[in-house]
Write a protein that holds these residues in place. Structure first.
Motif, mmCIF file in Angstrom:
data_model
loop_
_atom_site.group_PDB
_atom_site.id
_atom_site.type_symbol
_atom_site.label_atom_id
_atom_site.label_comp_id
_atom_site.label_asym_id
_atom_site.label_seq_id
_atom_site.Cartn_x
_atom_site.Cartn_y
_atom_site.Cartn_z
ATOM 1 N N UNK A 96 0.787 -1.223 0.000
ATOM 2 C CA UNK A 96 0.000 0.000 0.000
ATOM 3 C C UNK A 96 0.817 1.269 0.000
ATOM 4 N N UNK A 97 2.130 1.171 0.081
ATOM 5 C CA UNK A 97 2.981 2.362 0.058
ATOM 6 C C UNK A 97 3.114 2.871 -1.375
ATOM 7 N N UNK A 98 3.538 4.135 -1.487
ATOM 8 C CA UNK A 98 3.754 4.737 -2.792
ATOM 9 C C UNK A 98 5.240 4.959 -3.023
ATOM 10 N N UNK A 99 5.649 4.756 -4.263
ATOM 11 C CA UNK A 99 7.026 4.999 -4.683
ATOM 12 C C UNK A 99 6.980 5.988 -5.833
ATOM 13 N N UNK A 100 7.760 7.040 -5.742
ATOM 14 C CA UNK A 100 7.814 8.056 -6.793
ATOM 15 C C UNK A 100 9.207 8.075 -7.395
ATOM 16 N N UNK A 101 9.267 7.989 -8.706
ATOM 17 C CA UNK A 101 10.540 8.016 -9.404
ATOM 18 C C UNK A 101 10.391 8.702 -10.748
ATOM 19 N N UNK A 102 11.472 8.769 -11.489
ATOM 20 C CA UNK A 102 11.427 9.351 -12.834
ATOM 21 C C UNK A 102 12.232 8.467 -13.778
ATOM 22 N N UNK A 103 11.868 8.521 -15.041
ATOM 23 C CA UNK A 103 12.512 7.688 -16.048
ATOM 24 C C UNK A 103 12.303 8.305 -17.424
ATOM 25 N N UNK A 104 13.120 7.896 -18.379
ATOM 26 C CA UNK A 104 12.899 8.332 -19.758
ATOM 27 C C UNK A 104 12.129 7.278 -20.557
ATOM 28 N N UNK A 105 11.902 6.089 -19.945
ATOM 29 C CA UNK A 105 11.158 5.022 -20.610
ATOM 30 C C UNK A 105 10.251 4.349 -19.578
ATOM 31 N N UNK A 106 9.024 4.814 -19.487
ATOM 32 C CA UNK A 106 8.099 4.372 -18.439
ATOM 33 C C UNK A 106 7.806 2.870 -18.506
ATOM 34 N N UNK A 144 3.191 11.659 -15.033
ATOM 35 C CA UNK A 144 3.210 12.913 -15.772
ATOM 36 C C UNK A 144 4.322 12.819 -16.803
ATOM 37 N N UNK A 145 4.193 13.595 -17.864
ATOM 38 C CA UNK A 145 5.194 13.612 -18.930
ATOM 39 C C UNK A 145 5.827 14.999 -18.979
ATOM 40 N N UNK A 146 7.154 15.029 -19.083
ATOM 41 C CA UNK A 146 7.903 16.277 -19.156
ATOM 42 C C UNK A 146 8.814 16.259 -20.375
ATOM 43 N N UNK A 147 9.037 17.431 -20.943
ATOM 44 C CA UNK A 147 9.951 17.557 -22.081
ATOM 45 C C UNK A 147 11.406 17.550 -21.652
ATOM 46 N N UNK A 200 15.299 17.479 -16.243
ATOM 47 C CA UNK A 200 15.471 18.244 -15.006
ATOM 48 C C UNK A 200 14.124 18.664 -14.413
ATOM 49 N N UNK A 201 13.145 18.933 -15.259
ATOM 50 C CA UNK A 201 11.805 19.253 -14.760
ATOM 51 C C UNK A 201 11.160 18.015 -14.134
ATOM 52 N N UNK A 202 11.349 16.869 -14.751
ATOM 53 C CA UNK A 202 10.814 15.621 -14.207
ATOM 54 C C UNK A 202 11.454 15.298 -12.861
ATOM 55 N N UNK A 203 12.760 15.499 -12.764
ATOM 56 C CA UNK A 203 13.467 15.221 -11.517
ATOM 57 C C UNK A 203 13.012 16.172 -10.413
ATOM 58 N N UNK A 204 12.809 17.433 -10.739
ATOM 59 C CA UNK A 204 12.310 18.398 -9.764
ATOM 60 C C UNK A 204 10.933 17.972 -9.241
#
Length: 92
Positions: free
Chosen positions: A7-17, A45-48, A51-55
């Motif tokens: 039930x926990x949430x994990x937040x990350x970023x990637x260039x290939x979801x 969410x999708x970012x161009x 650095x915006x995705x990481x923020x």
């Protein structure tokens, strides 16, 4: 944002979801998701720019569970109310 089996949430970023979700499901992701498989994608969410995705990733990681759930459930109007540092400035 991934929801883990506990039930926990994990937040990350990637260039290939799609690839990253498969890696998490196969136990090749973060230590947190490895411990609580299976996972499911609950929000993205999708970012161009990376650095915006990481923020944004770091921003969401600092949020409370209730605030993350409001985002997941598309309740953007209550996000300010759920901010830990939100101050209500009332006019006299």
């Amino acid at each position: 944002m991934l929801e883990c089996a506990n039930g926990s949430y994990y937040t990350g970023s990637t260039i290939n979801l799609e690839k990253r979700i498969l890696e998490h499901q196969n136990g090749e992701g973060a230590n947190h998701t490895k411990k609580y498989l299976p996972i499911k994608l609950v929000y993205h969410e999708v970012f161009d720019r990376i650095d915006h995705a990481f923020y944004r990733e770091k921003q969401i990681q600092g949020w409370s569970r209730k605030k993350k759930e409001a985002l997941i459930n598309n309740k953007h109007n209550i996000l300010p109310q759920l901010s830990k540092n939100h101050t209500d400035f009332k006019k006299n």
